[in-house]
Write an enzyme that holds these catalytic residues in place. Sequence first.
Site, PDB file in Angstrom:
ATOM      1  N   ARG A 190       7.319  -0.896   5.367  1.00  0.00           N
ATOM      2  CA  ARG A 190       6.248  -0.936   4.366  1.00  0.00           C
ATOM      3  C   ARG A 190       4.907  -1.330   4.961  1.00  0.00           C
ATOM      4  NH1 ARG A 190       7.748  -0.163  -0.375  1.00  0.00           N
ATOM      5  NH2 ARG A 190       9.912  -0.304  -1.110  1.00  0.00           N
ATOM      6  N   VAL A 191       3.856  -1.012   4.195  1.00  0.00           N
ATOM      7  CA  VAL A 191       2.500  -1.402   4.582  1.00  0.00           C
ATOM      8  C   VAL A 191       1.916  -2.259   3.469  1.00  0.00           C
ATOM      9  CG1 VAL A 191       0.199  -0.569   5.226  1.00  0.00           C
ATOM     10  CG2 VAL A 191       2.225   0.789   5.821  1.00  0.00           C
ATOM     11  N   ASP A 248      -0.374  15.887  16.336  1.00  0.00           N
ATOM     12  CA  ASP A 248       0.233  15.813  15.000  1.00  0.00           C
ATOM     13  C   ASP A 248      -0.833  15.689  13.912  1.00  0.00           C
ATOM     14  OD1 ASP A 248       2.803  13.760  13.380  1.00  0.00           O
ATOM     15  OD2 ASP A 248       2.229  15.865  13.178  1.00  0.00           O
ATOM     16  N   LYS A 264       1.290  -3.180   8.893  1.00  0.00           N
ATOM     17  CA  LYS A 264       2.380  -2.200   8.881  1.00  0.00           C
ATOM     18  C   LYS A 264       3.598  -2.875   9.503  1.00  0.00           C
ATOM     19  CE  LYS A 264       1.842   2.468   9.222  1.00  0.00           C
ATOM     20  NZ  LYS A 264       1.606   3.828   9.775  1.00  0.00           N
ATOM     21  N   LEU A 279       0.828  -1.209   0.000  1.00  0.00           N
ATOM     22  CA  LEU A 279       0.000   0.000   0.000  1.00  0.00           C
ATOM     23  C   LEU A 279       0.857   1.251   0.000  1.00  0.00           C
ATOM     24  CD1 LEU A 279      -2.707  -1.141   2.545  1.00  0.00           C
ATOM     25  CD2 LEU A 279      -2.954  -0.927   0.067  1.00  0.00           C
ATOM     26  N   GLY A 280       2.141   1.054   0.310  1.00  0.00           N
ATOM     27  CA  GLY A 280       3.048   2.193   0.323  1.00  0.00           C
ATOM     28  C   GLY A 280       4.039   2.060   1.459  1.00  0.00           C
ATOM     29  N   LYS A 281       4.802   3.122   1.655  1.00  0.00           N
ATOM     30  CA  LYS A 281       5.842   3.115   2.682  1.00  0.00           C
ATOM     31  C   LYS A 281       5.401   3.926   3.878  1.00  0.00           C
ATOM     32  CE  LYS A 281      10.240   3.712   2.685  1.00  0.00           C
ATOM     33  NZ  LYS A 281      10.359   2.630   3.690  1.00  0.00           N
ATOM     34  N   GLY A 282       5.522   3.346   5.060  1.00  0.00           N
ATOM     35  CA  GLY A 282       5.250   4.125   6.262  1.00  0.00           C
ATOM     36  C   GLY A 282       6.567   4.705   6.749  1.00  0.00           C
ATOM     37  N   LYS A 283       6.581   5.231   7.977  1.00  0.00           N
ATOM     38  CA  LYS A 283       7.792   5.867   8.512  1.00  0.00           C
ATOM     39  C   LYS A 283       8.917   4.853   8.650  1.00  0.00           C
ATOM     40  CE  LYS A 283       5.679   7.557  11.983  1.00  0.00           C
ATOM     41  NZ  LYS A 283       5.063   8.226  13.143  1.00  0.00           N
TER      42      LYS A 283
HETATM   43  C1  LIG Z   1      -1.758   7.296   8.295  1.00  0.00           C
HETATM   44  C2  LIG Z   1      -0.329   6.904   7.998  1.00  0.00           C
HETATM   45  C3  LIG Z   1       0.646   8.039   8.295  1.00  0.00           C
HETATM   46  N1  LIG Z   1      -0.229   6.555   6.602  1.00  0.00           N
HETATM   47  C4  LIG Z   1       0.083   5.303   6.255  1.00  0.00           C
HETATM   48  O1  LIG Z   1       0.279   4.458   7.073  1.00  0.00           O
HETATM   49  C5  LIG Z   1       0.220   5.057   4.762  1.00  0.00           C
HETATM   50  C6  LIG Z   1       1.564   4.434   4.449  1.00  0.00           C
HETATM   51  C7  LIG Z   1       1.329   3.551   3.300  1.00  0.00           C
HETATM   52  C8  LIG Z   1      -0.161   3.328   3.132  1.00  0.00           C
HETATM   53  C9  LIG Z   1      -0.858   4.090   4.224  1.00  0.00           C
HETATM   54  N2  LIG Z   1      -1.333   3.208   5.287  1.00  0.00           N
HETATM   55  C10 LIG Z   1      -2.585   2.604   5.173  1.00  0.00           C
HETATM   56  N3  LIG Z   1      -3.236   2.633   3.980  1.00  0.00           N
HETATM   57  C11 LIG Z   1      -4.455   2.046   3.902  1.00  0.00           C
HETATM   58  N4  LIG Z   1      -5.131   2.044   2.717  1.00  0.00           N
HETATM   59  C12 LIG Z   1      -4.726   2.406   1.445  1.00  0.00           C
HETATM   60  C13 LIG Z   1      -3.488   3.057   1.202  1.00  0.00           C
HETATM   61  C14 LIG Z   1      -3.132   3.402  -0.107  1.00  0.00           C
HETATM   62  C15 LIG Z   1      -4.001   3.116  -1.156  1.00  0.00           C
HETATM   63  C16 LIG Z   1      -3.645   3.552  -2.550  1.00  0.00           C
HETATM   64  O2  LIG Z   1      -3.996   4.629  -2.946  1.00  0.00           O
HETATM   65  N5  LIG Z   1      -2.912   2.794  -3.386  1.00  0.00           N
HETATM   66  C17 LIG Z   1      -2.476   1.492  -3.011  1.00  0.00           C
HETATM   67  C18 LIG Z   1      -2.622   3.377  -4.677  1.00  0.00           C
HETATM   68  C19 LIG Z   1      -3.352   2.640  -5.774  1.00  0.00           C
HETATM   69  C20 LIG Z   1      -2.982   3.293  -7.114  1.00  0.00           C
HETATM   70  N6  LIG Z   1      -1.516   3.321  -7.331  1.00  0.00           N
HETATM   71  C21 LIG Z   1      -1.233   3.963  -8.622  1.00  0.00           C
HETATM   72  C22 LIG Z   1      -0.807   4.061  -6.258  1.00  0.00           C
HETATM   73  C23 LIG Z   1      -1.100   3.443  -4.891  1.00  0.00           C
HETATM   74  C24 LIG Z   1      -5.227   2.484  -0.919  1.00  0.00           C
HETATM   75  C25 LIG Z   1      -5.584   2.136   0.392  1.00  0.00           C
HETATM   76  N7  LIG Z   1      -5.073   1.469   4.943  1.00  0.00           N
HETATM   77  C26 LIG Z   1      -4.442   1.416   6.145  1.00  0.00           C
HETATM   78  C27 LIG Z   1      -3.169   1.962   6.285  1.00  0.00           C
HETATM   79  C28 LIG Z   1      -2.451   1.898   7.633  1.00  0.00           C
HETATM   80  F1  LIG Z   1      -2.380   3.128   8.171  1.00  0.00           F
HETATM   81  F2  LIG Z   1      -3.157   1.107   8.441  1.00  0.00           F
HETATM   82  F3  LIG Z   1      -1.225   1.406   7.501  1.00  0.00           F
END
Ligand SMILES: CC(C)NC(=O)[C@H]1CCC[C@H]1Nc1nc(Nc2ccc(C(=O)N(C)C3CCN(C)CC3)cc2)ncc1C(F)(F)F
Length: 282
Positions: A30-31, A141, A47, A23-27
């Site tokens: 990865r997630v 924050d 996470k 889903l992407g990179k956290g601090k």
């Molecule tokens: C608050 C905190 C600071 N932030 C984080 O932790 C971030 C760090 C990385 C991801 C996110 N953490 C989470 N993300 C989700 N859902 C999610 C995320 C991204 C997409 C998305 O757009 N793509 C995959 C797109 C799809 C399209 N392509 C092109 C790009 C990626 C879709 C759903 N649920 C729970 C979490 C959690 F929080 F539980 F980890």
Amino acid sequence: SSVAVHRPTREWHLTDFDIGRPLGKGKFGRVYMVRTKCEPHYILALKCLYKSEIVQSRVEKQIRREIEIQQNLRHPHVLRLYGYFHDEKRIFLMLEFAGKGELYKQLTKYGCFTEKRSSRYIDQMADALMYLHSKHVIHRDIKPENLLLGINGELKIGDFGWSVHAPGNRRKTLCGTLDYLPPEMVEGREHSEKVDYWALGVLTYEFICGAPPFEDLSGYNATYKRIARVDLKIPSKVSPEARDLITKLLQYDPERRLPLSEVRKHPWIVKYRSKGHSTAGA
Ligand SMILES: CC(C)NC(=O)[C@H]1CCC[C@H]1Nc1nc(Nc2ccc(C(=O)N(C)C3CCN(C)CC3)cc2)ncc1C(F)(F)F
């Protein structure tokens, strides 16, 4: 005497999950989107935090506090932490999956949000903050990067890395952007949950205008000065009601900031409160 028995959360392991897309990179790692192997198949966000990185950046106490705080919270606009487990190298947080991803990516994509969309997000934020403060948790924050969107476009506070039990007095040096910090925090003074009232004002401004109110691209000290002076300029495109709410939250004196219960009754919030669903459009 009745001994408080903590319901043991079952032990979880990496082998309990089918790992889906990243889903992407956290601090600190990865997630991944994951699914429990056995019925009922739960979809979660897993996470992964590397212990080595946590130790190096000396944030283990902060991570422990984040887990302890988030695990005890239950609110529709607060991301659930269901549990955690670890192996020799990593800590795994079992978090609620937010179906519509990261709010800041939408803000970047659209530049700014309509006042209708902004008003609904701020109403949801005020609801979540009232809940946190009722449990004596100050978030400290609040910013777009820490917010996620649920499957129905509803806002979820996703990160508790800087939250504390009130009253707080920061010991760790501040890192990252000052933009959201109130005067009492940038000046290192004691602070209360009213720091979140200020941040809600900053968030309102940024949703509508596309940048935070005291941003000064010439750097940290310039931003510091603008915050300490509450050097607030609200563009003419901002409606009078939104301007009124922003001004009532961005008050130097924490005691003069509009209480969250009043935010939720403010005309700018009431006028847009869910009259039918609309997730389409910015
Ligand atoms: C608050 C905190 C600071 N932030 C984080 O932790 C971030 C760090 C990385 C991801 C996110 N953490 C989470 N993300 C989700 N859902 C999610 C995320 C991204 C997409 C998305 O757009 N793509 C995959 C797109 C799809 C399209 N392509 C092109 C790009 C990626 C879709 C759903 N649920 C729970 C979490 C959690 F929080 F539980 F980890």
